[in-house]
Design a protein around this motif. Structure first.
Motif, PDB file in Angstrom:
ATOM      1  N   MET A   1       0.841  -1.187   0.000  1.00 36.76           N
ATOM      2  CA  MET A   1       0.000   0.000   0.000  1.00 36.76           C
ATOM      3  C   MET A   1       0.884   1.247   0.000  1.00 36.76           C
ATOM      4  O   MET A   1       1.930   1.273   0.653  1.00 36.76           O
ATOM      5  N   PHE A   2       0.462   2.261  -0.765  1.00 37.38           N
ATOM      6  CA  PHE A   2       1.163   3.537  -0.796  1.00 37.38           C
ATOM      7  C   PHE A   2       0.207   4.653  -0.408  1.00 37.38           C
ATOM      8  O   PHE A   2      -0.942   4.690  -0.868  1.00 37.38           O
ATOM      9  N   PHE A   3       0.686   5.561   0.416  1.00 43.89           N
ATOM     10  CA  PHE A   3      -0.024   6.793   0.731  1.00 43.89           C
ATOM     11  C   PHE A   3       0.804   7.950   0.166  1.00 43.89           C
ATOM     12  O   PHE A   3       2.005   8.040   0.438  1.00 43.89           O
ATOM     13  N   PHE A   4       0.189   8.834  -0.584  1.00 42.46           N
ATOM     14  CA  PHE A   4       0.924   9.919  -1.220  1.00 42.46           C
ATOM     15  C   PHE A   4       0.049  11.160  -1.264  1.00 42.46           C
ATOM     16  O   PHE A   4      -1.188  11.089  -1.223  1.00 42.46           O
TER      17      PHE A   4
ATOM     18  N   GLY B   1      -1.465  -4.343  -8.553  1.00 41.73           N
ATOM     19  CA  GLY B   1      -2.081  -4.956  -7.379  1.00 41.73           C
ATOM     20  C   GLY B   1      -1.807  -4.232  -6.086  1.00 41.73           C
ATOM     21  O   GLY B   1      -2.178  -4.733  -5.018  1.00 41.73           O
ATOM     22  N   VAL B   2      -1.185  -3.060  -6.136  1.00 43.15           N
ATOM     23  CA  VAL B   2      -0.862  -2.295  -4.937  1.00 43.15           C
ATOM     24  C   VAL B   2      -1.927  -1.230  -4.713  1.00 43.15           C
ATOM     25  O   VAL B   2      -2.353  -0.554  -5.670  1.00 43.15           O
ATOM     26  N   SER B   3      -2.384  -1.061  -3.491  1.00 46.15           N
ATOM     27  CA  SER B   3      -3.368  -0.030  -3.165  1.00 46.15           C
ATOM     28  C   SER B   3      -2.674   1.332  -3.149  1.00 46.15           C
ATOM     29  O   SER B   3      -1.730   1.538  -2.388  1.00 46.15           O
ATOM     30  N   LEU B   4      -3.148   2.239  -3.992  1.00 43.28           N
ATOM     31  CA  LEU B   4      -2.610   3.601  -4.069  1.00 43.28           C
ATOM     32  C   LEU B   4      -3.663   4.551  -3.516  1.00 43.28           C
ATOM     33  O   LEU B   4      -4.777   4.636  -4.059  1.00 43.28           O
TER      34      LEU B   4
ATOM     35  N   GLY C   1       5.088   4.095   2.216  1.00 41.51           N
ATOM     36  CA  GLY C   1       4.669   2.801   1.688  1.00 41.51           C
ATOM     37  C   GLY C   1       4.742   1.702   2.722  1.00 41.51           C
ATOM     38  O   GLY C   1       5.652   1.682   3.558  1.00 41.51           O
ATOM     39  N   ILE C   2       3.782   0.803   2.686  1.00 48.12           N
ATOM     40  CA  ILE C   2       3.772  -0.387   3.536  1.00 48.12           C
ATOM     41  C   ILE C   2       4.198  -1.571   2.667  1.00 48.12           C
ATOM     42  O   ILE C   2       3.596  -1.841   1.630  1.00 48.12           O
ATOM     43  N   PHE C   3       5.245  -2.265   3.112  1.00 46.91           N
ATOM     44  CA  PHE C   3       5.813  -3.398   2.374  1.00 46.91           C
ATOM     45  C   PHE C   3       5.746  -4.661   3.223  1.00 46.91           C
ATOM     46  O   PHE C   3       5.694  -4.590   4.461  1.00 46.91           O
TER      47      PHE C   3
END
Length: 417
Positions: A142-145, A161-164, A186-188
């Motif tokens: 997941m990414f927060f921007f 497939g990554v939540s943006l 970002g959460i990895f």
């Protein structure tokens, strides 16, 4: 023409005020007409009722191809309970976080070590660190921007497939520990050193030198040590149980990307440390005591080798009053050697202990069993011992210097033959 009387000048004042008042009323009336009122009161006193306009449904934007072939921004999903929040632009599909979005609550707990260990996820902040993680094969979740440009700088093929989620910059500031946040977090999934792809230049300069961190609890020190390990070309870094988490935000900041340049193994039990060492590895222990302290203690005990054994009395809390002979019986006997003498004739593992308690008894036992020694960095009398990060840097780059000399000698011998 006769000049007007003074009274005429005074009589014009009310007239000017009336004109100004009517002009102000007219402007207010015009502004009112620009709105959509339900009732209008005219200056004459007449009241006119207006019908309320029906609510306009949100119009869906029709995608139009621009000259560059990019699509215009358009909403993709709607929900009866909230405004449209999913968008697509330049081939990227992302969400705009709404107030009360449950996905934002994860940011309040992702920094905690129990969450990282239980969920197997880590938090990375900053475009460079996130780019290094993606390049090394870390799996994003997941990414927060705050700005879409930050996401566009990342490789698109890694974002499938990554939540943006686009959020306000104020939210990033609340979550970040930095003075000047970079606008993306970002959460990895927690990286597996076996599955990671480290830079080719790093692998090319890798040396038969391994680092073992023993009970290091200061995040800044550990991050600096990891950075030095990557710079010196260490093949691997082991963190024994009791060390601060290598994926803690402060360690990541101090490491400056070293986490994705050298393999790091977390939470290693001392019983399993030999399983991570190459065959015939000798373990060397960094001596945290200065030369002056060693000489002073050797004068008291009559044994130079055990100048610093006062640090290890914590392993026998009920036997603090042990005499010198008893201490010699349970402490491993390791020879003390100056750090600049040759200690890299075989694959070497270097143990760096924390500043509070020094190295552990287990590390001394492992060094004794592998034929290792205690490496001493002499300091000026009266000066306290070096901190862990400084001692690790000196010893690692000294080991690199010795190994490069040997490699140069070997290359010259092969050329001669």
């Amino acid at each position: 023409m006769a000049a007007p009387a003074k009274g005429m000048w005074y009589s014009l004042g009310p007239l000017l005020r009336v004109v100004q008042t009517r002009d102000l009323d007219a402007r207010r009336w015009v502004r009112a007409l620009r709105r959509s009122p339900v009732r209008v009161l005219f200056p004459s006193g007449q009241v006119e009722e207006r019908k309320r306009a029906p609510d306009k449904q949100p119009r869906k934007a029709v995608p139009e191809a621009s000259s560059q072939g990019q699509q215009q921004k358009q909403p993709l999903e709607t929900s009866p309970s909230q405004t449209p929040h999913t968008w697509e632009e330049a081939g990227l599909r992302y969400d705009k976080a709404c107030p009360g979005d449950r996905r934002l609550s994860v940011m309040t707990i992702v920094k905690s070590r129990p969450f990282r260990e239980k969920q197997g996820k880590i938090l990375l902040e900053g475009r460079r660190l996130i780019a290094d993680a993606l390049k090394a094969g870390a799996v994003p979740k997941m990414f927060f921007f705050s700005r879409l440009e930050y996401i566009k700088e990342l490789p698109v093929d890694k974002l499938k497939g990554v939540s943006l989620i686009k959020v306000k910059f104020e939210d990033i500031k609340d979550w970040s520990d930095l003075v000047t946040p970079q606008g993306i977090m970002g959460i990895f999934a927690k990286p597996d050193p076996v599955k990671m792809t480290y830079p080719e230049t790093q692998l090319h300069h890798s040396l038969p030198l391994l680092l073992i961190c023993d009970n290091l609890r200061d995040p800044g020190n550990l991050g600096t040590i990891l950075r030095s390990a990557a710079g010196a070309g260490c093949s691997k870094v082991l963190l024994t149980k009791g060390c601060v988490d290598a994926w803690e935000p402060k360690v990541l900041r101090a490491g400056m990307g070293a986490h994705f340049q050298v393999p790091i193994v977390n939470n290693v039990e001392w019983e399993t440390v030999p399983n991570h060492l190459p065959p015939d590895t000798r373990v060397y222990v960094a001596d945290n005591c200065g030369l002056y302290a060693q000489v002073q203690m050797s004068n008291k005990t009559g044994d130079r080798d055990w100048a610093c054994d006062r640090r290890f009395l914590k392993f026998h809390k009920n036997e603090v009053d042990l005499d010198t002979k008893a201490r010699k019986d349970w402490l491993p006997k390791l020879e003390v050697q100056s750090y600049d003498l040759d200690w890299t004739e075989a694959p070497a593992a270097l143990v760096i202990g924390g500043e509070t308690h020094g190295v552990s008894l287990e590390s001394l036992q492992l060094a004794e069993s592998t034929g290792g020694k205690r490496l001493l960095i002499p300091v000026v009398p009266g000066v306290d011992s070096l901190n862990s990060a400084m001692a690790a840097s000196i010893l690692l780059f000294e080991g690199k210097r010795q190994l490069r000399i040997k490699m140069g000698d070997l290359s010259r011998d092969s050329c001669c033959h």
